[in-house]
Design a protein around this motif. Structure first.
Motif: not given
Length: 148
Positions: A127-148
């Motif tokens: 489902p798109d909702s699952v994809k969106k939620e996972l993508l949002q979690r990854i984006r949040t993780f990347l924002a918190q670890h912006a040194s990448l």
């Protein structure tokens, strides 16, 4: 890999080389070994695509490494498993597997055949909702670890 094969087949500096390595080429009065020069000392679009793919692969590897180090990858996998079970994805895919086995016969189906048959449908059923939620979690993780 396909892009590299395309470059080998299409790029004159690869075709002209007997060793399969790019020839040294001259552009704007200076010799550039190992580069494809298209016009005024610039690499050809094919080389730029390969270079971008390498950068993308390096970025994906760095992100994946950070996800593993922090344990976030396992948490994301568990979230995905739970969401897929919750929405009935697992049951739908299981039913599809049974259909495929019934159509082809148990003796005529290998695991590889079954995986090849169900993978496209399995991806489409997420489902798109699952994809969106996972993508949002990854984006949040990347924002918190912006040194990448």
């Amino acid at each position: 890999m396909r892009v590299l094969a395309f470059c080998v087949l299409r790029c004159p500096s690869y075709r002209g080389s007997r060793s399969g390595q790019p020839k040294s080429v001259v552009g704007n009065g200076r010799q550039r070994k190992g580069h494809f020069v298209a016009g005024k000392g610039r690499p050809s679009p094919a080389v730029m695509v390969v270079s971008k793919m390498n950068k993308d692969a390096q970025m994906r590897a760095a992100i994946n490494q950070k996800l593993i180090e922090t344990g976030e990858r396992e948490r994301l996998k568990e979230l995905l498993r739970a969401k897929l079970i919750e929405c009935g994805w697992k049951d739908q895919l299981k039913a599809h597997c049974k259909e495929v086995i019934k159509e082809k016969g148990l003796e005529h189906v290998t695991v590889d055949d079954l995986v090849a048959e169900i993978t496209p449908k399995g991806r489409a059923l997420v489902p798109d909702s699952v994809k969106k939620e996972l993508l949002q979690r990854i984006r949040t993780f990347l924002a918190q670890h912006a040194s990448l």
